[in-house]
Scaffold this active site. Structure first.
Site, short mmCIF file in Angstrom:
data_model
loop_
_atom_site.label_atom_id
_atom_site.label_comp_id
_atom_site.label_asym_id
_atom_site.label_seq_id
_atom_site.Cartn_x
_atom_site.Cartn_y
_atom_site.Cartn_z
N ALA A 62 8.19 4.68 9.23
CA ALA A 62 8.49 3.54 10.09
C ALA A 62 9.35 2.54 9.32
O ALA A 62 9.43 2.57 8.09
CB ALA A 62 7.20 2.88 10.57
N GLY A 107 4.91 7.84 9.22
CA GLY A 107 5.06 8.30 10.59
C GLY A 107 5.86 9.57 10.71
O GLY A 107 5.64 10.36 11.64
N GLU A 130 0.85 5.15 3.27
CA GLU A 130 0.47 3.85 3.85
C GLU A 130 -0.53 3.08 3.01
O GLU A 130 -0.52 1.84 2.99
CB GLU A 130 -0.11 4.06 5.27
CG GLU A 130 0.88 4.52 6.31
CD GLU A 130 0.99 6.03 6.41
OE1 GLU A 130 1.56 6.50 7.40
OE2 GLU A 130 0.50 6.73 5.50
#
Length: 254
Positions: A62, A107, A130
């Site tokens: 992302a 993502g 993440e």
């Protein structure tokens, strides 16, 4: 932006932001969702390949700059959009194949995991980093990685945030094969799948998607029901007749 190319019955979907390593912002992810809806409903398309433009990245994740400005409500809506796209890849009745031609992080790794089959180039790098940002995967990574690779591998990748190369991804079952270029292999297999019965492919995908969830006995019953129901289809009659007659079947999707 999202670019779609069609060759015979196979659509190749490109995430086309090479200057941003094909990272996804709200506009690009929304466009990807809309193109997937169109392809699901297009009877001329029998299989879908997802890849990234250029030779550096599949989807590098992302857009972190955009994410850093989100509050909790905006982040939840962003996560829901990502989940929607992943579900469409996972649940559309047509086979979906990821051609991982470079970085597939965050993502990007999650959308690859939502595809039915994954092929990686030798330069591919995959991971869920993440945790290094103080967050967790938000588009299905905690669930799909465990189903694809096993719980232990999923926890290793998600808790450490480490990135694996193509050979390790193959060893742990995150990708199906390493091939150069990955897109050629993905398209070759997609064309093969496009020659199969669409109704049988949809039934097979639906049944196998249920394999690691719900009650085992109920899943077996649903498989038996689908097996029997397919015998009423024109494609089943054509497939078995063609086998007896020693010719290639011509499936019509009904």
């Amino acid at each position: 932006m999202i670019r779609v190319e069609q060759e015979r019955a196979v659509a190749t979907v490109y995430v086309d932001r090479p200057d941003a390593m094909n990272a996804l912002d709200v506009a690009t992810l929304t466009e990807l969702r809309d193109r997937l809806v169109e392809l699901r409903d297009d009877d001329a398309v029998k299989a879908v390949v997802l890849t990234g433009a250029g030779d550096r990245a599949f989807i590098a994740g992302a857009d972190i700059k955009a994410m850093s400005a989100m509050d909790a409500d905006a982040a939840k809506a962003w996560g829901e959009l990502g989940h929607d796209v992943a579900r469409r890849l996972e649940s559309m009745p047509k086979p979906t194949i990821a051609a991982i031609n470079g970085f597939a992080l965050g993502g990007g790794c999650e959308l690859a995991a939502a595809c039915d089959i994954r092929y990686a180039s030798s330069r591919a790098k995959l991971g869920q980093p993440e945790i290094n940002l103080g967050i967790i995967p938000g588009w299905g990574g905690t669930q799909r990685l465990a189903r694809v690779c096993g719980l232990g591998v999923a926890k290793d990748l998600i808790l450490t945030g480490r990135v694996v190369d193509a050979e390790e991804a193959l060893r742990i079952g995150l990708v199906n094969a390493v091939h150069e270029p990955a897109l050629d292999k993905a398209r070759e297999v997609a064309q093969l799948l496009a020659s199969k019965s669409p109704v049988a492919l949809a039934a097979a995908k639906r049944a196998t998607n249920a394999a690691l969830q719900g009650d085992h006995g109920a899943n077996l019953e649903r498989e038996a029901d689908a097996f029997g129901e397919l015998f009423a289809s024109e494609d089943a009659k054509e497939g078995m007749t063609a086998f007896v007659e020693k010719r290639d079947p011509v499936f019509k999707g009904r």
